[in-house]
Write an enzyme that holds these catalytic residues in place. Sequence first.
Site, PDB file in Angstrom:
ATOM      1  CB  ALA A   1     -25.390  29.268  34.673  1.00 43.91           C
TER       2      ALA A   1
ATOM      3  CG  ASN B   1     -31.328  21.784  34.553  1.00 42.03           C
ATOM      4  OD1 ASN B   1     -31.539  21.640  33.532  1.00 42.03           O
ATOM      5  ND2 ASN B   1     -30.838  20.579  35.105  1.00 42.03           N
TER       6      ASN B   1
ATOM      7  CD  GLU C   1     -26.821  24.400  24.730  1.00 46.14           C
ATOM      8  OE1 GLU C   1     -25.591  24.047  25.628  1.00 46.14           O
ATOM      9  OE2 GLU C   1     -27.846  23.956  24.816  1.00 46.14           O
TER      10      GLU C   1
ATOM     11  CD  GLN D   1     -22.228  24.796  26.448  1.00 48.51           C
ATOM     12  OE1 GLN D   1     -22.335  25.779  26.334  1.00 48.51           O
ATOM     13  NE2 GLN D   1     -23.048  23.564  26.232  1.00 48.51           N
TER      14      GLN D   1
ATOM     15  CB  CYS E   1     -25.868  22.498  45.258  1.00 49.44           C
ATOM     16  SG  CYS E   1     -25.381  20.839  45.969  1.00 49.44           S
TER      17      CYS E   1
ATOM     18  CG  HIS F   1     -22.951  18.154  48.109  1.00 48.67           C
ATOM     19  ND1 HIS F   1     -23.434  19.151  48.590  1.00 48.67           N
ATOM     20  CD2 HIS F   1     -22.969  17.403  49.447  1.00 48.67           C
ATOM     21  CE1 HIS F   1     -23.771  19.167  49.978  1.00 48.67           C
ATOM     22  NE2 HIS F   1     -23.176  17.924  50.403  1.00 48.67           N
TER      23      HIS F   1
END
Length: 198
Positions: free
Chosen positions: A9, A12, A88, A90, A145, A184
Amino acid sequence: MAKLYFSYAAMNAGKSTLLLQAAYNYRERGMRPLLYTSALYVEDGIGLISSRIGISEPAELYSAGDDLYQSIRDQHEESKVDCVFVDEAQFLEREQVWQLARVSDRLRIPVMCFGLRTDFQGKLFPGSMELLAIADVMREIRTICTCGAKATMVVRQSIDGRVLTDGDQVSIEKSVYLSLCRKHWEEAVGRWPVKGPE
């Protein structure tokens, strides 16, 4: 059959919360979960997986070069491990992802990895890239978003709110991260003029 899972994801989205909830479910059934998090987040020599909603749990630490297969195998021989959770994810090295795959394939222990897919520049993290390539099951955890659309990207901001477009991929400093939709994000990092075409 044990599998390698990757739940990814933007920032947050509740990844750590879901990890801690799943680990609790194992423990509640008398099983032993084994938790890992990146040594980049060590505090006073202690690994801790923390959620924004206020829950946390101690975890083993992993660093670059660690052999996670051997570490998990040693723990499993000492006392049966029923599931491995990696926060974590990644930050895993590509070889460490393969080591985790071997844990599910050879030790027959499910491995559930949670992490970011892309960095603040929109590039895949090496650990995420390898997990996307070889995980048995992938799940996107959604967040939104500021416009209400699904957030898939992250911007890094300085303390004064300036959007940062350069810097190291891994940077554990006092920056602020904001999850945005792709549209965005492009505007925030200057890849598209804010008053440009719709």
